[in-house]
Design a protein around this motif. Structure first.
Motif, PDB file in Angstrom:
ATOM      1  N   ILE A 108      23.153 -13.861  33.555  1.00  0.00           N
ATOM      2  CA  ILE A 108      22.255 -12.729  33.719  1.00  0.00           C
ATOM      3  C   ILE A 108      22.784 -11.708  34.746  1.00  0.00           C
ATOM      4  O   ILE A 108      22.736 -10.507  34.519  1.00  0.00           O
ATOM      5  CB  ILE A 108      20.863 -13.285  34.139  1.00  0.00           C
ATOM      6  CG1 ILE A 108      20.206 -13.904  32.913  1.00  0.00           C
ATOM      7  CG2 ILE A 108      19.977 -12.271  34.778  1.00  0.00           C
ATOM      8  CD1 ILE A 108      19.952 -12.921  31.802  1.00  0.00           C
ATOM      9  N   GLY A 109      23.307 -12.210  35.854  1.00  0.00           N
ATOM     10  CA  GLY A 109      23.810 -11.311  36.895  1.00  0.00           C
ATOM     11  C   GLY A 109      24.989 -10.492  36.388  1.00  0.00           C
ATOM     12  O   GLY A 109      25.059  -9.276  36.600  1.00  0.00           O
ATOM     13  N   GLY A 110      25.886 -11.143  35.689  1.00  0.00           N
ATOM     14  CA  GLY A 110      27.063 -10.458  35.137  1.00  0.00           C
ATOM     15  C   GLY A 110      26.634  -9.422  34.105  1.00  0.00           C
ATOM     16  O   GLY A 110      27.148  -8.298  34.090  1.00  0.00           O
ATOM     17  N   ALA A 111      25.690  -9.808  33.273  1.00  0.00           N
ATOM     18  CA  ALA A 111      25.229  -8.888  32.226  1.00  0.00           C
ATOM     19  C   ALA A 111      24.607  -7.649  32.873  1.00  0.00           C
ATOM     20  O   ALA A 111      24.791  -6.528  32.403  1.00  0.00           O
ATOM     21  CB  ALA A 111      24.218  -9.585  31.322  1.00  0.00           C
ATOM     22  N   ARG A 112      23.869  -7.854  33.968  1.00  0.00           N
ATOM     23  CA  ARG A 112      23.269  -6.705  34.644  1.00  0.00           C
ATOM     24  C   ARG A 112      24.355  -5.787  35.211  1.00  0.00           C
ATOM     25  O   ARG A 112      24.296  -4.568  35.093  1.00  0.00           O
ATOM     26  CB  ARG A 112      22.331  -7.160  35.767  1.00  0.00           C
ATOM     27  CG  ARG A 112      21.642  -5.979  36.417  1.00  0.00           C
ATOM     28  CD  ARG A 112      20.836  -6.369  37.622  1.00  0.00           C
ATOM     29  NE  ARG A 112      21.657  -6.893  38.706  1.00  0.00           N
ATOM     30  CZ  ARG A 112      21.256  -6.983  39.960  1.00  0.00           C
ATOM     31  NH1 ARG A 112      20.024  -6.611  40.283  1.00  0.00           N
ATOM     32  NH2 ARG A 112      22.051  -7.476  40.890  1.00  0.00           N
ATOM     33  N   THR A 113      25.379  -6.394  35.821  1.00  0.00           N
ATOM     34  CA  THR A 113      26.477  -5.582  36.353  1.00  0.00           C
ATOM     35  C   THR A 113      27.130  -4.775  35.229  1.00  0.00           C
ATOM     36  O   THR A 113      27.406  -3.580  35.378  1.00  0.00           O
ATOM     37  CB  THR A 113      27.533  -6.490  37.016  1.00  0.00           C
ATOM     38  OG1 THR A 113      26.881  -7.270  38.008  1.00  0.00           O
ATOM     39  CG2 THR A 113      28.652  -5.704  37.641  1.00  0.00           C
ATOM     40  N   ALA A 114      27.371  -5.447  34.097  1.00  0.00           N
ATOM     41  CA  ALA A 114      27.999  -4.753  32.965  1.00  0.00           C
ATOM     42  C   ALA A 114      27.107  -3.604  32.506  1.00  0.00           C
ATOM     43  O   ALA A 114      27.582  -2.487  32.278  1.00  0.00           O
ATOM     44  CB  ALA A 114      28.229  -5.741  31.823  1.00  0.00           C
ATOM     45  N   LEU A 115      25.808  -3.877  32.412  1.00  0.00           N
ATOM     46  CA  LEU A 115      24.875  -2.851  31.940  1.00  0.00           C
ATOM     47  C   LEU A 115      24.840  -1.646  32.895  1.00  0.00           C
ATOM     48  O   LEU A 115      24.902  -0.492  32.455  1.00  0.00           O
ATOM     49  CB  LEU A 115      23.469  -3.452  31.809  1.00  0.00           C
ATOM     50  CG  LEU A 115      22.367  -2.491  31.377  1.00  0.00           C
ATOM     51  CD1 LEU A 115      22.602  -1.989  29.956  1.00  0.00           C
ATOM     52  CD2 LEU A 115      20.990  -3.155  31.464  1.00  0.00           C
ATOM     53  N   PHE A 116      24.749  -1.916  34.182  1.00  0.00           N
ATOM     54  CA  PHE A 116      24.731  -0.821  35.161  1.00  0.00           C
ATOM     55  C   PHE A 116      25.996   0.034  35.011  1.00  0.00           C
ATOM     56  O   PHE A 116      25.951   1.265  35.001  1.00  0.00           O
ATOM     57  CB  PHE A 116      24.658  -1.364  36.599  1.00  0.00           C
ATOM     58  CG  PHE A 116      23.254  -1.772  37.029  1.00  0.00           C
ATOM     59  CD1 PHE A 116      22.233  -1.927  36.112  1.00  0.00           C
ATOM     60  CD2 PHE A 116      22.956  -1.995  38.368  1.00  0.00           C
ATOM     61  CE1 PHE A 116      20.946  -2.295  36.509  1.00  0.00           C
ATOM     62  CE2 PHE A 116      21.678  -2.365  38.786  1.00  0.00           C
ATOM     63  CZ  PHE A 116      20.676  -2.522  37.848  1.00  0.00           C
TER      64      PHE A 116
END
Ligand code: GLU
Length: 512
Positions: A18-26
């Motif tokens: 989840i944390g990685g996905a958020r970074t990618a999304l940002f």
């Protein structure tokens, strides 16, 4: 801002969480907001910990979330000669040096400093060493020569904290840039790649804050243009601890398998630390339109599964039933029958009966898994009645008379009611047609059924639950008329018979 380029640079040492996905999304929405580019770089130089399956998972999960890179995926493992070139350059310019200290020696130094209550740092033993040919052939690492002139500090402005972060160079070790096996370390490769790829903004987790001064030193030493840095606070579980597997599902794929829609997850992730007024529902287009760094929160965001579920049910409600059928099948195809959902019979059919049920159920479920389970009564030939539920609703032999008449009523329904137009799920006109004919059928069943009830002085209120139990075995289901339509005459009658048998068995058992 012009020519913005961002990147997501995961190491394939685990599934995309989840944390990685958020970074990618940002990174993605930030680049898109400014009409820039977003790239994906797989940082796979740690051969021992990197795995192909993680790499594939990261690429697939991002695709599923619609976070699509603008260029071909880059793999660090294919760029080793580039890192070597820059390591040699730094060596030649004496900005780096070879270090021959053994692990044991380093450990000894370290323990000594700790015993003296000092910060454990590399002693600098090999800093001025001029290795001869023979020594060069022995195992060694390459260290960066940190500028130790007293008073020198290295700093940068963090765009999220909106403040300068300065670190005294004395606090920074002569860090390793090339390992003994010739592989570049993270700090070294990341700088070369970000610079050569023209990355303008580096948005990443604040666990990298302490790496940034080292990277800045490398940018300067290599004469590269400096990007901007923005460090996003971490995500916490509701217990205030850093989000991890302990808090339940943490990989994107796991959420996919549990029946979350990508729109819901992406919407959830963007709000995890960023806000646009009080907006909760945001499409990818909205996010791109409104995203900025100013509204990224400075403190850690807390992961709240209830909110994710709420968003998921919102997006499920919006979806065409045929798309939901596909999405459900997508999940169960991957999991086969070895999933948590019991032995479910094959994929859902993209037909009008299934679509009708999905259309009704989509407002009552929070995940696709739940939707699939609620369709069990329809997809499974055999039905199981839970004794506890039957007892809860006081199902008893007085109902046998009702079910006898009810069975006759169903048997007497006009077969034409159950005829329905075939449907081609990819053709809008055909879907519309089918849904229209479905509406008519359901209307007819409803009228006939109400007539049947009133003729016998029964009310829907008294009988709805018991019929629901007989047909589905569950307390929650789509509307009864739809169930009758979907099951068809024959299966309705079979279930009425099975349910009546069950009542008989139960009542006899109680009598004994
Ligand atoms: N490979 C690093 C990681 O996965 C990248 C960090 C960065 O974005 O610089 O943590």
């Amino acid at each position: 801002m012009e020519n913005i380029k961002t990147r997501f640079a995961p190491s394939p040492t685990g599934y995309l969480h989840i944390g990685g996905a958020r970074t990618a999304l940002f990174n993605y929405v930030f680049a898109k907001h400014y009409g820039g580019k977003f790239v994906l770089r797989i940082e796979d130089t740690d051969f021992e910990r990197s795995e192909k399956k993680f790499e594939e998972d990261i690429i697939e999960s991002l695709k599923w979330l619609s976070i699509i890179p603008d260029e071909e995926v880059i793999f660090q493992s294919k760029r080793l000669s580039i890192y070597k070139f820059y390591a040699d350059k730094l060596l030649n310019e004496e900005k780096a040096y070879r270090c021959f200290c053994s692990k044991e020696l380093l450990e000894e130094d370290r323990n000594k400093l700790i015993a003296e209550n000092k910060k454990p740092m590399y002693s600098g033993r090999c800093r001025e060493l001029k290795p001869d040919e023979a020594l060069l052939k022995t195992p060694h690492v390459i260290r960066f020569r940190v500028d130790r002139n007293s008073g020198v500090a290295t700093g940068f402005k963090d765009l999220i904290r909106n403040q300068y972060i300065n670190v005294n160079n004395d606090e920074i070790d002569d860090f390793v840039i090339v390992r003994e096996d010739g592989m570049p370390t993270y700090n070294f490769a990341v700088v070369i790649d970000d610079a050569l790829m023209g990355i303008t903004h580096i948005l990443r987790g604040d666990d990298h804050l302490s790496n940034t001064p080292k990277q800045i030193m490398l940018y300067k030493a290599l004469g590269f243009n400096m990007p901007e840095f923005a460090h996003v606070s971490m995500i916490l579980g509701t217990d205030g601890k850093r989000l991890s597997k302990r808090h339940g599902a943490s990989s994107v794929n796991q959420y996919k398998c549990e029946g979350y829609l990508p729109e819901a997850l992406v919407n959830y992730l963007i709000r995890l630390g960023w806000s646009h007024g009080n907006d909760e529902i945001l499409s990818m287009d909205d996010m791109i339109k409104y995203f900025n760094l100013i509204n990224i929160g400075k403190s850690a965001a807390v992961f709240n599964i209830e909110k994710l579920l709420w968003l998921n049910s919102h997006y499920i409600k919006q979806k065409d039933p045929f798309i939901l059928i596909n999405a459900v099948n997508g999940i169960f195809e991957n999991l086969g029958n070895s999933n948590n959902y019991g032995n479910l019979q094959g994929p859902l059919k993209a037909d009008i009966k299934t679509a009708a049920l999905v259309e009704s159920l989509k407002t009552r479920v929070k995940t696709l898994a739940e939707l699939r389970l609620k369709l069990k009564f329809f997809t499974e030939e055999d039905i199981h009645y839970d004794e506890e539920i039957l007892k809860e609703f006081n199902v008893n032999e007085n109902e046998l008379k009702f079910f006898k008449s009810f069975g006759e009523f169903i048997g007497g329904l006009n077969d034409e009611i159950f005829y329905f137009a075939g449907v081609n799920a990819s053709d809008e006109a055909s879907k519309k047609n089918a849904l229209e004919s479905l509406k008519n059928s359901i209307e007819s069943i409803k009228n006939e059924f109400n007539l049947f009830l009133s003729k016998n002085s029964w009310t829907m209120k008294e009988k709805a639950m018991i019929i629901r139990l007989a047909f589905t075995g569950e307390k929650v289901s789509p509307p009864l008329y739809e169930i009758i339509f979907a099951l068809g005459k024959e299966r309705c009658i079979q279930r009425i018979e099975k349910f009546s048998d069950c009542i008989n068995i139960l009542t006899n058992r109680y009598k004994v």
